[in-house]
Design an enzyme around this catalytic site. Structure first.
Site, short mmCIF file in Angstrom:
data_model
loop_
_atom_site.label_atom_id
_atom_site.label_comp_id
_atom_site.label_asym_id
_atom_site.label_seq_id
_atom_site.Cartn_x
_atom_site.Cartn_y
_atom_site.Cartn_z
N TYR A 197 9.55 46.61 76.91
CA TYR A 197 9.00 46.54 75.56
C TYR A 197 9.31 45.18 74.92
CZ TYR A 197 7.85 51.55 74.81
OH TYR A 197 7.29 52.81 74.84
N CYS A 250 15.65 52.38 71.07
CA CYS A 250 15.08 51.10 71.49
C CYS A 250 15.09 50.15 70.31
CB CYS A 250 13.65 51.33 71.97
SG CYS A 250 12.85 49.79 72.45
N CYS A 284 20.36 45.52 72.65
CA CYS A 284 19.30 46.08 73.49
C CYS A 284 20.00 47.19 74.26
CB CYS A 284 18.73 45.05 74.46
SG CYS A 284 17.70 45.80 75.75
N1 DGL Z 1 16.10 49.08 75.54
C1 DGL Z 1 15.14 48.55 74.65
C2 DGL Z 1 15.79 47.80 73.52
O1 DGL Z 1 16.81 48.26 73.05
C3 DGL Z 1 13.91 47.93 75.27
C4 DGL Z 1 14.12 46.82 76.24
C5 DGL Z 1 12.82 46.42 76.90
O2 DGL Z 1 12.09 47.30 77.36
O3 DGL Z 1 12.53 45.20 76.91
O4 DGL Z 1 15.32 46.82 73.03
#
Ligand code: DGL
Length: 252
Positions: free
Chosen positions: A38, A69, A178
């Site tokens: 994402y 996320c 993240c």
């Molecule tokens: N784990 C997610 C976050 O906390 C998304 C990471 C990704 O899919 O790039 O940003």
């Protein structure tokens, strides 16, 4: 039932804490592996993915939502509440609990996160509201490397390259903003040496308990849904829940 979502495995770090804090909650976890990562997507794309993840969880009975996320945090706008019939106390996200944890702290923070999270400035603005300027470091490709099973050497290389030019000694704490990053905390330590790493999952788990207990007390059932099958994801679930007792569904 609590619905938790992320682009893939990162949110499992949050699921672990939610389980710890509220073992009797029923949990439905959605990993949108088909659309991972994402963190390199535009705000418009993330808005659509956020809305469809929440709709999917609600359609399968989730009555509260945890966004595990950080990259979608900027999409969790007030307009979403009306559109998806959410109330402020039925949606828990990453930024608020993380920033609150540092309210009284003089620590100099470096925020390590995806380009989408850093680019949205949501953390920087929230920290400013509590009078704190934070350093930021976007790490392109790291979440993806973790999600899709890159070698430890490759992950260390990505971390090392990202920190070129960063004076780590200028910071007291590195915030892993993240949810994928705590899965490789060990590799951060190997590259950076003994610098305190902060995993927001604990604060989010505590927030979940504060807002959702006893409303979401049930039988402690866990169900995983992924938009694409992944052995890496399955392996992480097995590590997290070695005793089993959960169900698994792959959407097609
Ligand atoms: N784990 C997610 C976050 O906390 C998304 C990471 C990704 O899919 O790039 O940003």
């Amino acid at each position: 039932m609590i619905g938790i979502f992320d682009s893939g495995s990162g949110g499992l770090t949050v699921l672990r804490e939610v389980r710890e804090q509220m073992p009797s909650a029923d949990i439905l976890y959605f990993g949108d592996i088909k659309n991972a990562p994402y963190g390199s997507k535009s705000t418009a794309e993330l808005g659509m993915l956020t809305a469809s993840a929440i709709r999917l969880l609600q359609a399968r009975g989730a009555t509260s939502i945890v966004s595990a996320c950080n990259s979608v945090s900027a999409s969790l706008a007030v307009s979403l509440f009306d559109a998806l019939s959410l109330t402020p106390d039925s949606l828990i996200e990453m930024v608020g609990p993380t920033v609150s944890s540092f309210k009284e702290s003089p620590a100099r923070l470096l925020l390590a996160a995806t380009p989408a999270t850093i680019g949205s400035e949501i953390y920087q603005n929230a920290f400013r509201m509590i009078g704190k300027e934070v350093g930021t470091l976007a790490i392109p490709d790291l979440a993806s490397a973790i999600e899709f099973g890159s070698s430890e050497e490759e992950i260390e290389r990505i971390i090392r390259d990202a920190f070129v030019g960063v004076r780590v000694g200028d910071f007291d704490v590195i915030v892993l903003a993240c949810t994928h990053y705590p899965l490789v905390a060990r590799l951060f330590e190997r590259v950076l040496g003994p610098v305190p790493l902060y995993d927001p999952a604990r604060a989010v788990g505590e927030r979940v308990k504060r807002h959702l207990w006893p409303r979401e007390v049930a039988d402690g059932m866990i169900r995983f849904i992924v938009s694409k099958d992944s052995q890496y994801f399955r392996d992480r679930v097995t590590t997290l829940l070695p005793e089993g007792g959960y169900s698994f569904e792959v959407l097609d």
